[in-house]
Scaffold this motif. Sequence first.
Motif, PDB file in Angstrom:
ATOM      1  N   ILE A   1       0.836  -1.209   0.000  1.00 44.31           N
ATOM      2  CA  ILE A   1       0.000   0.000   0.000  1.00 44.31           C
ATOM      3  C   ILE A   1       0.874   1.263   0.000  1.00 44.31           C
ATOM      4  CG2 ILE A   1      -1.725   1.319   1.324  1.00 44.31           C
ATOM      5  CD1 ILE A   1      -2.873  -1.216   0.042  1.00 44.31           C
ATOM      6  N   LEU A   2       1.954   1.220   0.806  1.00 42.59           N
ATOM      7  CA  LEU A   2       2.865   2.374   0.821  1.00 42.59           C
ATOM      8  C   LEU A   2       3.451   2.598  -0.570  1.00 42.59           C
ATOM      9  CD1 LEU A   2       4.788   1.755   4.168  1.00 42.59           C
ATOM     10  CD2 LEU A   2       3.299   3.702   3.648  1.00 42.59           C
ATOM     11  N   TYR A   3       3.742   1.488  -1.247  1.00 50.71           N
ATOM     12  CA  TYR A   3       4.391   1.556  -2.545  1.00 50.71           C
ATOM     13  C   TYR A   3       3.471   2.136  -3.625  1.00 50.71           C
ATOM     14  CZ  TYR A   3       7.834   0.014  -5.978  1.00 50.71           C
ATOM     15  OH  TYR A   3       8.792  -0.012  -6.947  1.00 50.71           O
ATOM     16  N   ILE A   4       2.176   1.824  -3.520  1.00 49.38           N
ATOM     17  CA  ILE A   4       1.249   2.261  -4.583  1.00 49.38           C
ATOM     18  C   ILE A   4       0.366   3.436  -4.135  1.00 49.38           C
ATOM     19  CG2 ILE A   4       1.139   0.024  -5.751  1.00 49.38           C
ATOM     20  CD1 ILE A   4      -1.683  -0.341  -4.464  1.00 49.38           C
ATOM     21  N   GLN A   5       0.783   4.128  -3.075  1.00 45.92           N
ATOM     22  CA  GLN A   5      -0.138   5.140  -2.534  1.00 45.92           C
ATOM     23  C   GLN A   5      -0.487   6.242  -3.549  1.00 45.92           C
ATOM     24  OE1 GLN A   5       1.270   7.423   0.812  1.00 45.92           O
ATOM     25  NE2 GLN A   5       3.376   6.833   0.465  1.00 45.92           N
ATOM     26  N   GLU A   6       0.489   6.610  -4.383  1.00 52.16           N
ATOM     27  CA  GLU A   6       0.174   7.666  -5.361  1.00 52.16           C
ATOM     28  C   GLU A   6      -0.844   7.183  -6.386  1.00 52.16           C
ATOM     29  OE1 GLU A   6       3.453   9.699  -7.334  1.00 52.16           O
ATOM     30  OE2 GLU A   6       4.401   9.852  -5.351  1.00 52.16           O
ATOM     31  N   GLN A   7      -0.633   5.947  -6.890  1.00 49.24           N
ATOM     32  CA  GLN A   7      -1.580   5.393  -7.865  1.00 49.24           C
ATOM     33  C   GLN A   7      -2.973   5.248  -7.246  1.00 49.24           C
ATOM     34  OE1 GLN A   7       1.667   4.335  -7.421  1.00 49.24           O
ATOM     35  NE2 GLN A   7       2.070   2.634  -8.824  1.00 49.24           N
ATOM     36  N   LEU A   8      -3.031   4.925  -5.963  1.00 48.79           N
ATOM     37  CA  LEU A   8      -4.331   4.789  -5.293  1.00 48.79           C
ATOM     38  C   LEU A   8      -5.083   6.114  -5.287  1.00 48.79           C
ATOM     39  CD1 LEU A   8      -3.381   2.494  -2.266  1.00 48.79           C
ATOM     40  CD2 LEU A   8      -5.022   1.916  -4.054  1.00 48.79           C
TER      41      LEU A   8
END
Length: 188
Positions: A135-142
């Motif tokens: 989740i930390l890794y994809i937070q921008e895409q989220l």
Amino acid sequence: MSITKDQIRKIEQFVESKLDSLNWQHTLQVRGLALKLAQSEKADKEIVEAAALFHDVGKYQKEKGHAERSAGLARKYLEKENYPVNFVEEVVYCVICHDYPWDNKPELVNTIEAKVLYDADLISWLSNFGIIKQILYIQEQLSVDFPKALDEIIKKIDQESRKAFTKSGKEEVQKRVREIKNFYRTVL
Ligand SMILES: [Fe+2]
Ligand SMILES: [Fe+2]
């Protein structure tokens, strides 16, 4: 060889001093998982434990190539502490292999210890702890497109889970993949 508890403690202190809390907790988790796999796969536990402790130490820098950086630091540390040459080479090899170097060529990952470390890192990524990292890794895409970002992470989980090497690693990975996909499906 036989590593003493003091030697392990010294390696732990060295690695912990280089990492942030997230990566240090991940390292401890991978060590636990790797030792369990080493038992069932009959791998050398001392090589596996040292390699697990060093495997992400290169993450003290954000730039790409953390596996090579970690391997370099492991070599420097172990040589300075006069560990036997074979032991140093085996540990360094495991650390380099844990991030699929050499243009994604799994056939170049050849020792059981390197395979065990690879699988332990993968299982960690698929664990509840791993979900936080994902989740930390994809937070921008989220923030941009939430459903698409979740869809992509599920696809990535399918892809990555096929890369497990060992029998016990594969079994654990399959179990985790089912659970983690169920989890993500409940989000939407
Ligand atoms: Fe890594
Ligand atoms: Fe890792």
